[in-house]
Design a protein around this motif. Structure first.
Motif, mmCIF file in Angstrom:
data_model
loop_
_atom_site.group_PDB
_atom_site.id
_atom_site.type_symbol
_atom_site.label_atom_id
_atom_site.label_comp_id
_atom_site.label_asym_id
_atom_site.label_seq_id
_atom_site.Cartn_x
_atom_site.Cartn_y
_atom_site.Cartn_z
ATOM 1 N N GLY A 64 0.797 -1.218 0.000
ATOM 2 C CA GLY A 64 0.000 0.000 0.000
ATOM 3 C C GLY A 64 0.832 1.272 0.000
ATOM 4 O O GLY A 64 2.010 1.279 0.364
ATOM 5 N N ASP A 65 0.198 2.351 -0.406
ATOM 6 C CA ASP A 65 0.819 3.674 -0.358
ATOM 7 C C ASP A 65 0.803 4.199 1.074
ATOM 8 O O ASP A 65 -0.068 3.850 1.883
ATOM 9 N N THR A 66 1.779 5.063 1.393
ATOM 10 C CA THR A 66 1.793 5.781 2.658
ATOM 11 C C THR A 66 2.268 7.208 2.381
ATOM 12 O O THR A 66 2.826 7.496 1.321
ATOM 13 N N GLN A 67 2.053 8.081 3.358
ATOM 14 C CA GLN A 67 2.545 9.451 3.233
ATOM 15 C C GLN A 67 3.025 9.954 4.587
ATOM 16 O O GLN A 67 2.347 9.763 5.605
ATOM 17 N N ASP A 68 4.189 10.575 4.600
ATOM 18 C CA ASP A 68 4.780 11.137 5.818
ATOM 19 C C ASP A 68 5.043 12.619 5.574
ATOM 20 O O ASP A 68 5.943 12.988 4.816
ATOM 21 N N LEU A 69 4.245 13.468 6.203
ATOM 22 C CA LEU A 69 4.357 14.917 6.026
ATOM 23 C C LEU A 69 4.991 15.600 7.234
ATOM 24 O O LEU A 69 4.891 16.822 7.368
ATOM 25 N N SER A 70 5.640 14.837 8.103
ATOM 26 C CA SER A 70 6.161 15.406 9.347
ATOM 27 C C SER A 70 7.247 16.453 9.105
ATOM 28 O O SER A 70 7.469 17.316 9.961
ATOM 29 N N LYS A 71 7.904 16.419 7.956
ATOM 30 C CA LYS A 71 8.979 17.369 7.679
ATOM 31 C C LYS A 71 8.496 18.595 6.901
ATOM 32 O O LYS A 71 9.309 19.430 6.507
ATOM 33 N N PHE A 72 7.196 18.696 6.689
ATOM 34 C CA PHE A 72 6.641 19.801 5.912
ATOM 35 C C PHE A 72 5.926 20.791 6.828
ATOM 36 O O PHE A 72 5.455 20.432 7.914
ATOM 37 N N SER A 73 5.822 22.023 6.366
ATOM 38 C CA SER A 73 5.115 23.048 7.129
ATOM 39 C C SER A 73 3.626 22.737 7.158
ATOM 40 O O SER A 73 3.123 21.947 6.348
#
Length: 364
Positions: free
Chosen positions: A291-300
């Motif tokens: 499956g796809d995942t997304q990690d936005l922890s490093k984004f504003s």
């Protein structure tokens, strides 16, 4: 106050439309770095040491965008309360929009291949490189389903207009180079009628790409390792070929998105009708293995709102395709010219359409 008031229209469009996007697709934006259907009669064409050039051209059109259940894809609306001149409209977490698409991809996939006389483990070794030139076009539409919502009926046309405006902002028409593919080759001849080719490919993020643009020539700021095994049989008036491909992706540093591992199988079954001409059927199937995942922890926080994508059960993509093909092999190998039409079916988490392919292959 009139419902045609520009103040009301702007507030509804801004309040509701900003969060609506075509997100329920897999392999980021519904794309993958292997072109399913590219494998055809070239898989069974004679391959001896030397230089080869290949020029596949494809025109792909899709007017369906399928979701996780195989039905028309939907997109969520914002969950915040919207304040309008008509009053306060509560958050609408249950309100979804059916997303329509009209998409075209035109691509030239020039490939240069060299097979040497050097042998390793019984195979001739060589290399192949490909740099695509791509024109992608996409136009999006939306039809909200107001069943169970608390949006006033008089305000619904403005909500719909706002959603469609947001979807239209994702329209695009981009033409540029794509992502460079480089690979070594190992080619085994098995007797007089069979062969196997192994090609571990690395795909580099060289294509034109903007993380905040929906339509791009490149796929993203990530790398793909793509080993493939190809089998060919020629005999008894038949050509049978198949290519199995695995794709392992790194995470896109521009969006924090990870497109799950993919498996592709191109296949062809062709019958000789003369010494040079063969006709038959070709096709492919695509299955996403993880499956796809997304990690936005490093984004504003602002970028997180822009880049966030809806992921439902991993957004695993799949599709099948089949269609007729005709090939002309001049003098047993001086040149290959092939045309085919492939129609997709049973798509999930991606587009569903059809493609015309024209391929020219020639030894140098």
């Amino acid at each position: 106050m009139s419902l045609s008031s520009p103040v009301l229209a702007a507030s509804l469009a801004l309040g509701l439309a900003l969060g609506c996007g075509t997100r329920a697709v897999a392999a980021e934006n519904g794309l993958q770095r292997y072109s399913p259907g590219v494998g055809g009669s070239d898989m069974t064409a004679p391959l001896v040491p030397g230089w080869y050039v290949q020029m596949p051209l494809v025109a792909y059109h899709a007017n369906k965008l399928k979701g996780n259940d195989g039905q028309q894809a939907t997109a969520p609306t914002p969950t915040q309360t919207t304040v309008t001149p008509l009053g306060t409209v509560p958050a609408q977490p249950q309100l979804r929009t059916k997303v329509g698409i009209d998409a075209d991809t035109y691509a030239l996939l020039p490939r240069l291949t060299y097979l040497s006389t050097t042998r390793l483990l019984g195979a001739n070794v060589g290399f192949t490189v490909m740099l695509p030139v791509i024109n992608r076009q996409a136009r999006f539409t939306g039809t909200p389903d107001y069943t169970g919502s608390t949006v006033p009926s008089l305000a619904q046309p403005l909500f719909t207009a706002g959603i469609r405006q947001r979807l239209a902002s994702q329209n695009g028409n981009e033409a540029n180079i794509g992502d460079l593919e480089v690979s070594t080759l190992m080619h085994w001849e098995i007797g007089d009628s069979q062969s196997v080719t192994f090609a571990p490919t690395l795909v580099l993020p060289t294509g034109d790409y903007d993380a905040k643009r929906r339509v791009n020539a490149g796929y993203g700021r990530y790398y793909t390792f793509r080993p493939s095994v190809q089998y060919a049989y020629i005999g008894d008036g038949w050509d049978v070929g198949a290519r199995g491909v695995l794709s392992f992706n790194t995470r896109n540093t521009g969006t924090g998105y990870y497109s799950g591992n993919m498996f592709n199988l191109d296949w062809q079954l062709m019958k000789f009708v003369s010494d040079d001409v063969r006709v038959g059927v070709q096709g492919y199937f695509v299955r996403q293995l993880s499956g796809d995942t997304q990690d936005l922890s490093k984004f504003s926080a602002t970028d997180q709102q822009i880049l966030a994508k809806e992921i439902v059960n991993g957004n695993k993509a799949s599709v099948n395709a089949i269609g007729p093909a005709i090939a002309w092999l001049k003098n047993g190998g001086e040149m290959l010219l092939e045309g085919k039409f492939l129609r997709e079916f049973n798509a999930r988490n991606r587009t569903e359409g059809q493609a015309f392919w024209l391929t020219v292959s020639k030894p140098l």
